[in-house]
Design an enzyme around this catalytic site. Structure first.
Site, short mmCIF file in Angstrom:
data_model
loop_
_atom_site.label_atom_id
_atom_site.label_comp_id
_atom_site.label_asym_id
_atom_site.label_seq_id
_atom_site.Cartn_x
_atom_site.Cartn_y
_atom_site.Cartn_z
CG HIS A 1 -18.17 11.07 -40.10
ND1 HIS A 1 -17.55 9.86 -40.36
CD2 HIS A 1 -19.29 9.82 -40.69
CE1 HIS A 1 -17.21 9.20 -41.25
NE2 HIS A 1 -18.18 8.47 -41.49
CE LYS B 1 -27.05 10.22 -48.84
NZ LYS B 1 -27.33 9.42 -50.12
#
Length: 906
Positions: free
Chosen positions: A136, A558
């Site tokens: 990532h 999120k």
């Protein structure tokens, strides 16, 4: 004088001596190279350290820097200082403590709490820490800077512990090279470069540190280890979700590179042992078993080695072991059968044991260590996970079923009930030959078919352990996993057994990834449906009734905000464990944590002890991402310390999970270690619901929100950064849902508002009328305390004044005023109630060392933020393409510098 001398601090004096030293070395370098940059650095720093700052003077300094041709160098000066500060802090977090202290303490504390030594040892011998290193894009530094980080840390040790003045010159050398290097990569980072970065850390630090932990555990148990308590995993080359650069060719290349590296490491170890073990049979009579082994294999010895056969049997056997390993490297590439080689790591361990059993414990010391290394690395080094989005599997199945006449091409549009009915019928049929249809399908479906075939090849020819988990991103229903089960059957990764007595034939874990709040809440129902499905039930039996489930911290946060994410994750895990008990399924929980708090970051040891009862039971599998990898594992001493801390906490949590009832209270802490009572649960549920509503209203229901986000954060510059191989979006879309969690958090972190880590929490806490009950919950619930503590740390990193300066980029006053007032109101509310819950007058008042650490960085981060704002403003007004490209490079450098100061990106 230095900033640190103006601040009240609690750090040890050694910390400040090193900081003073590194500051002086850096200023000395700046004075030599660029007096103008030194002046910019010192003037801006000095003004930002003043209690009563002059906005006019700061603005004047910024203008002067922006108009000079030394802007990039000034940015680099502040960025380098942040990097150096991180190095010193990492050193002093470790600070020469016994690297095994946490593990020793865990054993001692459990004994003190009444656990039996035999039970502790049983858990320790069976438990497993499984860190999965991902690619990532949250490591903002290039490999050049990672290597320098490593060396400067060593140099500081030599200077302050050994008084080695030569190391000072080496620090100057390294700083000079960094000064002349770009902070930001000019090229897109390819997958194999990501692997190279990780393998540098694995080879230079992680392997040795993990091996030391294994040696220490063996010492505690006072018997040879049967398996490694640490399993190394990786997503590099296996994580395809939204990354078109991870192809089948790349995946295969990664598996081959890992195999070659670990075999070469073994060969180096054997070469050293051959030099050392010149033991003569005249002084150490060997066993009949070793004699028979040598007699059987002596024809494989070369002429020189053959001379050792009768006189130095240990060297002779090591030569033979070396030849088998070299033949293994050949066997991977040739279609011919290579006879004299190792097929499995167990065969190598058996040969090592054969030598150990003929030696005393002193003479066999390094053979024992080699044995533990093989337990750790196998023939695969790191176990690769395969991850792909559910839609890719669904589309491939739809196309193949249409080709085979099993269904029409609109399979993906059917109801869930009809999908399962068709999949059941398909799974009843005999397996098909995938190679027979591979040229009759589209390129995307060919990729999936070939991936399954290559995984099967790698498990046969490289190592059965090279890949185990097949992760289905954004799992929403049971049919998603049945699609993967169909592929597994056709590729021989699952050979259905017909009764419990048959040998296990499932070679992979089909792993759903539950990411959104809704999916987390439905996880239990999806697993229940699958457990009743004939074919999936057979797969579970063939997989020893184990089901791996990955839970996503990033997208859930999120989706619903930080508190609701944490609460929903806790609740989902709690319900799954109950379901597992009912169905007789053992769940392997894979925690998809990121580096930042809003993506599941924070102290792993605290999170472990705060997890639901019976949710660990000896196994912790978790992602280690981006800058977390370098901060925890780049330095071998810190890596060993980090591993000891985690395994110590895992041991304690596993003991509690194994022996604590739901009502057990830890006598020492008087805190519920395994249980949240009904009153606390209802209270947290209300906080979660209210927090969720406030967060969703702000992010998903406020008109103009995405316009504000795109203008008031440097997101467009972040998306241009060459941090990783993966795109910042799964698909081109203006929606929040389609933006990846990392750039989402990264952007809010850069403008210092860090919205994802706290928004909605104030509203949630405010909804509880009895604030004393919240304080009691904080004292008694490990889960609630850990969640609140993590949020309070982030709040101290928030700079609402700096965040407000980014508002000038939002030209629509209606959007600007509405959203900013929502941010201010929720921030004030969150601050008020967090301080109340923790019973503090100022944030982290009760953790002064941590508070100082965060505040120490503030002026240097602020300088970079102010420079970033100035540069973005210039960029927005600029029309010359050449100048715009120069400004983009300067903005990117501020992004990297701020990320270093904040200690995380996304």
């Amino acid at each position: 004088m230095m900033a640190i001398q103006k601040q009240k601090n609690t750090q040890p004096s050694k910390f400040y001596k090193e900081l003073q030293f590194i500051y002086e070395v850096m200023v000395e370098m700046l004075e030599e190279l660029s007096p103008e940059v030194m002046e910019h650095f010192l003037n801006l720093r000095s003004e930002l350290l003043e209690k009563k700052k002059s906005e006019e003077k700061i603005h004047s300094i910024l203008k002067k820097i922006a108009l000079s041709n030394k802007t990039l160098e000034t940015i680099k000066a502040f960025s380098l200082y942040n990097i150096l500060l991180n190095i010193i802090e990492e050193r002093h977090n470790f600070d020469g403590k016994n690297a095994f202290f946490a593990l020793e303490s865990a054993c001692a504390e459990l004994l003190d709490e009444g656990f039996e030594k035999e039970d502790i040892h049983k858990i320790l011998s069976e438990m497993q820490f499984y860190p999965v290193f991902t690619a990532h894009p949250t490591e903002s530094r290039r490999r050049t800077f990672l290597e320098a980080h490593h060396e400067i840390s060593d140099d500081l040790s030599k200077i302050f512990e050994l008084d080695d003045q030569g190391a000072k010159e080496h620090i100057k050398y390294r700083l000079m090279l960094l000064w002349k290097s770009h902070l930001v990569r000019s090229e897109k980072l390819e997958v194999l470069f990501e692997l190279d970065n990780l393998l540098y850390i694995v080879e230079s630090s992680i392997i040795k540190s993990a091996q030391n932990i294994l040696n220490f555990i063996e010492k505690i148990l006072q018997k040879p280890l049967e398996k490694s308590p640490i399993t190394l995993g990786s997503w590099i080359g296996g994580d395809r979700d939204g990354n078109p650069f991870v192809t089948n060719e790349v995946m295969t290349r990664v598996m081959r590179v890992q195999h070659q590296l670990i075999i070469e490491i073994y060969l180096q170890k054997i070469k050293k042992l051959i030099r050392e073990l010149s033991i003569s049979a005249d002084f150490v009579p060997i066993s009949e078993e070793l004699q028979r082994s040598l007699e059987k294999e002596k024809t494989e010895l070369e002429e020189n080695s053959l001379k050792l056969y009768s006189r130095e049997p240990f060297r002779a056997k090591l030569y033979l072991m070396s030849k088998k390993l070299k033949n293994r490297l050949i066997a991977v590439n040739t279609p011919n059968n290579i006879e004299f080689t190792y097929k499995y790591p167990k065969e190598l361990i058996d040969d090592i044991d054969l030598l150990i059993n003929n030696l005393d414990c002193v003479s066999s010391k390094y053979l024992n260590e080699f044995r533990n290394l093989v337990l750790l690395g196998g023939f695969h080094l790191m176990r690769l996970d395969f991850r792909q989005h559910r839609d890719i599997f669904l589309n491939a199945v739809s196309e193949i079923f249409c080709l085979l006449g099993i269904s029409d091409s609109d399979f993906g549009e059917f109801t869930e009930e009809k999908k399962i009915q068709i999949l059941d019928a398909a799974l009843e049929k005999p397996k098909i030959e995938l190679n027979a249809i591979i040229d009759k399908v589209s390129k995307s479906t060919q990729e999936i078919l070939e991936a399954f075939l290559r995984i099967n090849w790698a498990k046969k020819h490289i190592s059965e352990d090279i890949m185990r988990s097949l992760i289905v991103s954004m799992t929403t229903q049971a049919s998603d996993l049945l699609c993967v089960l169909w592929f597994a059957k056709q590729s021989d990764l699952w050979r259905p057994g017909h009764n419990l007595q048959e040998k296990k034939s499932a070679k992979i874990n089909i792993t759903p990834l539950f990411e959104t709040i809704d999916d987390l809440q439905r996880a239990k129902d999806i697993i229940k449906i699958l457990s009743k499905n004939k074919h999936y039930s057979n797969y579970l039996h063939d997989n020893q009734m184990t089901q791996e489930i990955m839970i996503g911290y990033s997208d859930s946060s999120k989706d619903g905000g930080i508190f609701t994410s944490n609460y929903s994750l806790y609740q989902a895990i709690f319900e799954l464990i109950k379901l597992g008990d009912e169905l007789g399924i053992k769940f392997i929980l894979f925690h998809g944590r990121g580096g930042s708090v809003s993506r599941g970051g924070g102290k792993l040891e605290s999170a472990l002890l705060a997890s639901p009862p019976k949710s660990v039971c000896g196994l912790l599998k978790t992602t280690e991402q981006g800058e977390v990898i370098s901060s925890k594992y780049l330095d071998p001493k810190i890596a060993q310390f980090s591993l000891s801390n985690t395994i110590g906490a895992l041991l304690k949590k596993s003991a509690y999970d194994s022996f604590c009832s739901d009502s057990t209270v830890n006598i020492k802490t008087n805190r519920n270690i395994c249980y949240i009572n009904t009153t606390q649960w209802k209270m947290m549920q209300k906080i979660s619901e209210t927090s969720y509503q406030a967060y969703r209203k702000f992010v998903y229901e406020t008109d103009g929100f995405m316009t504000y986000f795109n203008l008031a954060t440097p997101i467009k510059f972040i998306q241009q950064l060459n941090l990783g191989s993966r795109p910042s979006k799964r698909k081109e879309s203006p929606k929040v849902e389609d933006l990846r969690a990392i750039p989402w958090v990264f952007a809010w972190t850069q403008n210092r508002s860090i919205i994802p880590a706290w928004y909605g929490v104030g509203s949630g806490l405010e909804s509880i009328e009895n604030q004393e009950a919240l304080q009691e919950c904080y004292k008694n619930s490990e889960f609630f305390k850990t969640t609140i503590d993590n949020i309070s740390q982030v709040l101290l990193k928030v700079d609402i004044h700096i965040a407000g300066l980014y508002n000038k980029f939002v030209k629509d006053e209606n959007i600007h005023d509405k959203i900013w007032s929502m941010i201010i109101n929720e921030h004030d509310k969150t601050m008020k109630f967090i301080l109340n819950v923790r019973q503090e007058k100022e944030l982290l008042e009760n953790e002064p060392k941590l508070r100082d650490s965060i505040l120490l960085r503030k002026p240097y981060i602020t300088a970079l933020n102010l420079l970033q704002i100035e540069l973005i403003e210039k960029y927005n007004q600029c029309e010359d393409e050449v100048q715009k490209n120069k400004l983009i490079e300067e903005v990117h450098s501020t992004i990297v510098g701020i990320a270093q100061g904040m200690r995380n990106t996304g």
